[in-house]
Design a protein around this motif. Structure first.
Motif, PDB file in Angstrom:
ATOM      1  N   MET A 152       0.855  -1.165   0.000  1.00  0.00           N
ATOM      2  CA  MET A 152       0.000   0.000   0.000  1.00  0.00           C
ATOM      3  C   MET A 152       0.902   1.230   0.000  1.00  0.00           C
ATOM      4  O   MET A 152       1.855   1.312   0.758  1.00  0.00           O
ATOM      5  N   GLY A 153       0.620   2.162  -0.857  1.00  0.00           N
ATOM      6  CA  GLY A 153       1.439   3.362  -0.942  1.00  0.00           C
ATOM      7  C   GLY A 153       0.787   4.561  -0.278  1.00  0.00           C
ATOM      8  O   GLY A 153      -0.404   4.820  -0.464  1.00  0.00           O
ATOM      9  N   ARG A 154       1.572   5.272   0.485  1.00  0.00           N
ATOM     10  CA  ARG A 154       1.053   6.464   1.141  1.00  0.00           C
ATOM     11  C   ARG A 154       0.657   7.522   0.113  1.00  0.00           C
ATOM     12  O   ARG A 154      -0.211   8.346   0.353  1.00  0.00           O
ATOM     13  N   GLY A 155       1.257   7.482  -1.071  1.00  0.00           N
ATOM     14  CA  GLY A 155       0.934   8.446  -2.117  1.00  0.00           C
ATOM     15  C   GLY A 155      -0.210   8.016  -3.025  1.00  0.00           C
ATOM     16  O   GLY A 155      -0.484   8.667  -4.023  1.00  0.00           O
TER      17      GLY A 155
ATOM     18  N   TRP B 189       6.790   6.177  -0.222  1.00  0.00           N
ATOM     19  CA  TRP B 189       7.282   6.799  -1.450  1.00  0.00           C
ATOM     20  C   TRP B 189       6.610   6.271  -2.713  1.00  0.00           C
ATOM     21  O   TRP B 189       7.029   6.576  -3.825  1.00  0.00           O
ATOM     22  N   VAL B 190       5.557   5.456  -2.581  1.00  0.00           N
ATOM     23  CA  VAL B 190       4.908   4.918  -3.773  1.00  0.00           C
ATOM     24  C   VAL B 190       3.447   5.361  -3.853  1.00  0.00           C
ATOM     25  O   VAL B 190       2.846   5.757  -2.865  1.00  0.00           O
ATOM     26  N   GLY B 191       2.899   5.236  -5.058  1.00  0.00           N
ATOM     27  CA  GLY B 191       1.509   5.615  -5.289  1.00  0.00           C
ATOM     28  C   GLY B 191       0.647   4.401  -5.574  1.00  0.00           C
ATOM     29  O   GLY B 191       0.853   3.335  -5.001  1.00  0.00           O
ATOM     30  N   HIS B 192      -0.294   4.529  -6.502  1.00  0.00           N
ATOM     31  CA  HIS B 192      -1.276   3.487  -6.770  1.00  0.00           C
ATOM     32  C   HIS B 192      -0.670   2.261  -7.463  1.00  0.00           C
ATOM     33  O   HIS B 192      -1.208   1.158  -7.360  1.00  0.00           O
ATOM     34  N   VAL B 193       0.412   2.433  -8.195  1.00  0.00           N
ATOM     35  CA  VAL B 193       1.046   1.317  -8.909  1.00  0.00           C
ATOM     36  C   VAL B 193       2.474   1.162  -8.373  1.00  0.00           C
ATOM     37  O   VAL B 193       3.436   1.602  -8.996  1.00  0.00           O
TER      38      VAL B 193
END
Length: 54
Positions: free
Chosen positions: A1-4, A30-34
């Motif tokens: 799961m990404g905080r972004g 440091w990551v988003g939906h993908v």
């Protein structure tokens, strides 16, 4: 799961726990939906570790 992740926000993780109580939840800031595009090496390491079994 990404905080972004703007599509599936982190606060929804509590719902995951009700459906999959045994799941290990990892929040990557440091990551988003993908996440596999944002940090493929880290995601690969997490998947390999998780598939190793108990």
């Amino acid at each position: 799961m990404g905080r972004g992740d703007l599509i599936l926000p982190v606060y929804q993780a509590t719902k995951v726990r009700t459906v999959f109580p045994q799941a290990r939840l990892i929040v990557l800031p440091w990551v988003g939906h993908v996440p596999m595009i944002d940090d493929p090496d880290e995601i690969a390491a997490i998947l390999i570790e998780g598939s190793a079994g108990p």
